[in-house]
Motif scaffolding. Sequence first.
Motif, PDB file in Angstrom:
ATOM      1  N   VAL A 149      -2.975   5.522   0.108  1.00 40.26           N
ATOM      2  CA  VAL A 149      -3.158   5.359   1.552  1.00 40.26           C
ATOM      3  C   VAL A 149      -1.909   5.784   2.309  1.00 40.26           C
ATOM      4  CG1 VAL A 149      -3.654   3.678   3.375  1.00 40.26           C
ATOM      5  CG2 VAL A 149      -4.785   3.488   1.140  1.00 40.26           C
ATOM      6  N   THR A 150      -0.737   5.299   1.845  1.00 37.76           N
ATOM      7  CA  THR A 150       0.493   5.540   2.612  1.00 37.76           C
ATOM      8  C   THR A 150       1.366   6.628   1.995  1.00 37.76           C
ATOM      9  OG1 THR A 150       1.726   3.886   1.375  1.00 37.76           O
ATOM     10  CG2 THR A 150       0.534   3.112   3.315  1.00 37.76           C
ATOM     11  N   GLY A 151       1.016   7.095   0.802  1.00 38.37           N
ATOM     12  CA  GLY A 151       1.806   8.135   0.142  1.00 38.37           C
ATOM     13  C   GLY A 151       3.063   7.606  -0.532  1.00 38.37           C
ATOM     14  N   ARG A 152       3.257   6.276  -0.530  1.00 38.79           N
ATOM     15  CA  ARG A 152       4.478   5.720  -1.125  1.00 38.79           C
ATOM     16  C   ARG A 152       4.360   5.665  -2.644  1.00 38.79           C
ATOM     17  NH1 ARG A 152       5.142   0.156   1.858  1.00 38.79           N
ATOM     18  NH2 ARG A 152       2.893   0.207   1.526  1.00 38.79           N
TER      19      ARG A 152
END
Lengths: 256, 274
Positions: free
Chosen positions: A149-152
Motif C-alpha cells: 500500500v505505502t511502498g515501505r
Amino acid sequence: MSDSLKNGLKLAAYLAWIAAAGIAMVRDIHRISELYKSIQRTQAMTDELAVDSQGIVDSAHLIRGGTRDVQFLQGLVSLLPQNKSFARTQRAMSDEVEALRYKVGRRVKNDLQVLVDTRANKIYVKKGLTLLWDADCSVGKGGILADKVTGRRWEFVTPRGQFDVREKIESPVWTKPDWAFVEEHKPVPPPEDPSRHVAGELGAYVFNLGDGYLIHGTPDESVLGHPVSHGCVRLSAVDLKRLYETVPKWTRVYIY
Amino acid sequence: MEKGGFLETLTGRAHPAAVVLVGAGILAALYTLPRWLDRMVSEEQRFQQELSRAIDQTAAARERVTSMQALKSADLERLKAGISGHALSQKSLFESGLSLQEERRLLEKQLEIITTTLFINPALQRIFLMRAEQPLQSYLLSYIPLRSFGGAPVILPPTVRIISKERFAYPERGKSEQVNGTLQYTPPQVGTSVRSNALGEFVVFTNSALILHGPPLNEEDHARFPHICLGLDREAARKLYRGSFIGTKISLSNVVIEKVEPIPALTTGTTTKP
C-alpha cells in the motif's frame, strides 16, 4: 555192582560237578565284578569328559561375549576425536586467544559488558575479560517485509555495533510499530491509537539500546536460540531478570 | 537219607544221559563265560584308554580356553577402566577446544567492532574501510569536495560516529487528523516522501549532518533534503552499510564542503524500527 556202590558213585559225581561248578561260578563272579567296576569307571570318565566339554563350551561362549564387548568398546573409542595434532592446534589457538585477550583487555579494561552473538543467538555478560554468565537469546530473523500500500520496506535484522543501555524499564508496554500491522495484514492505525499498546508482550523488563532496538522478554521461550525476532534481542524471563539485576544503565552492549 | 532221596528223585525222573549232558553243558557255560567277560573287560579297558586320552586333550583344551577367558576378561576390565578415563580426557580436551573457539570468536568480533573505522581521504577521492591501521577496502566518492544539500551546515567535526542505519530509508511519519470526531490516519507513503526518495537505500546516519547512502530515488528530493553527501554508488553504499557498525567512527581530514543552493525544504519526521 551193588546199589550202594552205584549210589556212592552217583553222589561222588554230583559232588564233583558241584565243586567244578562252584569253582567256575566263583571265577565268573570275580570277572563280572571286574566288568561292573570297569563300566562304572567308564561312566565316571564319560561324566568327566562331559563336564570338561561343557566347561569349554561355556568358556567359548564367554570369550565370544567378551570379544563382542571389546569390539563395542573399541568402537566407542573410535567415535572420540583421535587426531593427535588436535592438542597442538589447541595450544596454538590458546596463544592466539591470549593475544586477543591482551588487545581487547586494553580497550575494555574491567568494565561490565554485554555481548550478543547474532549468528549463535547467544548473549554473554562479561566483566573485563571474565565471563560472568551466558544464555540463549533470539535475534532478528532477517528477510524483508514489503507494504504494497505505502511502498515501505523493512529489513528484520539486528544491527551490529556498539550500543549503550540507555534505559531500564520495568513492566513495559509495547507500542506496536507499523510493520507489526502490515505483517498481520491489518490496517495501520494512527500513532496515538490505543490498539498499538500491548502489555506483557515484552516481558517484565526492557533495556532500551536506542534507535528503536531493545533487549526484552518473550511469551514464547521455546524459540530462544533461533533467529525469530524483528531486530530486538529476546531473552527468557529468568535471564532477563538476571540481566536486569546484573547490568546497570549505560553498560556497553556489543552486538556482532 | 534225604540227599539220597533228592538225587534219587532227580535221576529217577530224567534220563541219566540227559542229566550228564545238562551237567556238562552247564559246566561248559560256566567255564566259557570268563572268556566272554574277559573280552568285555578288555574292550571296556580299550574304550577307557581312548576316553582317558580324550579327557587329557579336553582338560588341556579347557585349560587353554579358561586361560583365554581369563585374559579376555582382564582385557575387558582394563578396557572398561581405560575407556572412561580416555573418554573423560577426550571430552575435556574437546570441550576446552570449543570453549577456546567460542572465546576467540567473541574476542575477534568485539575487537572488529572496536577497531573498525571509516576514513575519508579527499586527496584520493576515496572513503576507506579500516581495521585498526589497516585499510580493508576503499570506495570512490563522487562528490569532492563533499556537498551540503538542503541548507545543511558546511562544517563537520574531524570525527563523527555512526548512530543509526536504515536498509531502506524510512519516509516521514504519516499524517493523522480528526475528521468529525474520528481520528483518521494516512500511513507514510514512500513515493511521496522526500526523506525516502532522497536517501534511497543502505543509509548510514552519523551524529552530524553527514549521511552515507546509495543513489537517491529522486534527484530533486535529494537536493532538497538537508544533509552532507559523499555521492556513493549503490555498491559502495551497500559495502559500507554491511562493513560498518553502529558506533563506528568516521575520520575526516582536510575535508572541504561545497554548499549546493537549497531548494525549499520539507519537514522530516522520526521513524520507528523493528
